[in-house]
Design a protein around this motif. Structure first.
Motif, PDB file in Angstrom:
ATOM      1  N   ASN A   1       0.743  -1.271  -0.067  1.00  0.00           N
ATOM      2  CA  ASN A   1      -0.101  -0.134  -0.010  1.00  0.00           C
ATOM      3  C   ASN A   1       0.773   1.439  -0.157  1.00  0.00           C
ATOM      4  O   ASN A   1       0.897   1.830  -0.949  1.00  0.00           O
ATOM      5  CB  ASN A   1      -0.936  -0.058   1.150  1.00  0.00           C
ATOM      6  N   GLU A   2       1.535   1.399   1.189  1.00  0.00           N
ATOM      7  CA  GLU A   2       2.405   2.628   1.189  1.00  0.00           C
ATOM      8  C   GLU A   2       3.851   2.265   0.698  1.00  0.00           C
ATOM      9  O   GLU A   2       4.736   3.246  -0.022  1.00  0.00           O
ATOM     10  CB  GLU A   2       2.381   3.071   2.726  1.00  0.00           C
TER      11      GLU A   2
ATOM     12  N   PRO B   1       2.116   3.163  -4.350  1.00  0.00           N
ATOM     13  CA  PRO B   1       2.886   3.428  -3.136  1.00  0.00           C
ATOM     14  C   PRO B   1       3.594   4.594  -3.054  1.00  0.00           C
ATOM     15  O   PRO B   1       3.845   5.216  -4.074  1.00  0.00           O
ATOM     16  CB  PRO B   1       3.805   2.102  -3.191  1.00  0.00           C
TER      17      PRO B   1
ATOM     18  N   CYS C   1      -1.396   0.152  -5.862  1.00  0.00           N
ATOM     19  CA  CYS C   1      -1.934   0.775  -4.740  1.00  0.00           C
ATOM     20  C   CYS C   1      -1.149   2.154  -4.683  1.00  0.00           C
ATOM     21  O   CYS C   1      -1.516   2.827  -3.622  1.00  0.00           O
ATOM     22  CB  CYS C   1      -2.210  -0.040  -3.442  1.00  0.00           C
TER      23      CYS C   1
ATOM     24  N   ALA D   1       5.805  -0.862  -1.520  1.00  0.00           N
ATOM     25  CA  ALA D   1       5.810  -2.126  -2.303  1.00  0.00           C
ATOM     26  C   ALA D   1       7.360  -2.415  -2.875  1.00  0.00           C
ATOM     27  O   ALA D   1       8.115  -1.758  -2.887  1.00  0.00           O
ATOM     28  CB  ALA D   1       4.861  -1.858  -3.637  1.00  0.00           C
TER      29      ALA D   1
END
Length: 341
Positions: A95-96, A178, A176, A98
């Protein structure tokens, strides 16, 4: 070496050790580094210098209980990742932060389709419905240059080439959006044409998203192609930290100079390449003084007796007693001039 910018990720005095039958192995032994928004930081060094262990420490993927962070901090913004529980790290991973792993052949699960694997981070970190997830996956596969994206998501990894699998790994890491992308040898085992495409793709994605990239490699050609700054690691420590131009124009550490000399030269027809004599010491048998001293052509008495700290040379950091010696010589010459006057 200082800057007013706030880093996306900051590592302070990280020490990651392994408990083995032969005792404590200091795989990462007190490193400091920072990565900023829109920047690609390269970590280079020979195999066994601690590059991949550093990335696994950041991701919280160390093989436990054998490996653990003994000391230090890893800050993602205000969050200290070393203090988080596994449940909290799962919310951050993919998410933040990767990661593109070294081997696309083994990183993708052979029994699940590409779509099933790509959908996992979206199910975990977003509230998108099935249709939206499928659209996001197809968009990302198109973004990384995969043809037939609508069909590919229903295929299995063995049906794709190595280059295509690596692009899938990049799309998996990017789904997502990141803040930080860690790429561990992302072009290993790929042919030169595909390697160039993957590197160009990473540069394009960074420009579009302004994420930070931590690129782990032993290939200085790759570093020259994509990195803004470079950290050179040796035996679990940072021995040089500088920007890309200074690395090639004015390397300060003897190890960095040795790495650059070992690169093959264009138009040079030689039977043998230059090589650094000896090999990286095993982490459980580090010499008392400078870890590079046994291989260093410039080593003198102090190198064997005491381990150097990083010397700040302005926009460059270097872990070498030669800088203290150079400073002493400069001061000595200055004093002689004053005495003559």
């Amino acid at each position: 070496m200082s800057t007013n910018r706030t880093p996306i990720l900051e590592i302070r005095n990280l020490k990651t050790y392994f408990d083995t039958a032969h005792g404590e192995v200091k795989a990462v032994n007190g490193i400091d580094l920072k990565i900023y928004e829109g920047e690609t930081l390269g970590i280079v060094g020979e195999s066994g210098c601690g590059k991949s262990v550093t990335s696994l420490s950041i991701m919280g993927l160390l093989p436990k209980p054998m490996a653990s962070i003994k000391e230090g901090h890893i800050y993602l913004g205000e969050k200290d990742l070393t203090k988080l529980q596994e449940k909290q790290m799962r919310k951050i991973r993919g998410n933040e932060i990767a990661m593109i792993f070294q081997e696309p052949m083994t990183s993708l699960n052979p029994v699940f389709t590409i779509g099933q694997q790509l959908s996992e981070p979206l199910k975990q970190h977003t509230k998108l419905g099935k249709k939206e997830i499928r659209e996001r996956m197809i968009d990302m596969l198109n973004l990384v240059g995969i043809p037939r994206a609508e069909a590919i998501i229903d295929e299995y990894p063995h049906q794709l080439s190595g280059g295509m699998r690596q692009r899938v790994m990049i799309s998996l890491a990017m789904l997502c959006k990141p803040k930080l992308l860690i790429a561990d040898e992302p072009t290993t085992a790929l042919d030169v044409t595909i390697q160039a495409q993957i590197l160009e793709l990473m540069k394009k994605l960074k420009a579009e998203t302004q994420m930070g990239i931590l690129l782990i490699t032993h290939d200085l050609g790759v570093v020259a192609e994509v990195c803004d700054r470079v950290v050179v690691m040796y035996a679990g420590q940072v021995v040089e930290d500088t920007d890309i131009n200074r690395l090639f124009d004015s390397p300060q550490h003897p190890y960095t100079r040795g790495l650059l000399k070992s690169m093959p030269k264009h138009n040079a027809r030689k039977s043998l390449l230059n090589a650094i004599s000896g090999s990286v010491p095993t982490p459980n048998e580090l010499p008392v003084g400078c870890t590079f001293a046994p291989r260093c052509p410039n080593a003198f008495d102090k190198c064997w007796a005491k381990r150097p700290s990083l010397f700040d040379l302005g926009n460059q950091l270097s872990r070498c007693w030669l800088h203290e010696k150079e400073d002493a010589e400069v001061v000595s010459h200055a004093n002689e001039a004053v005495a003559r006057d």
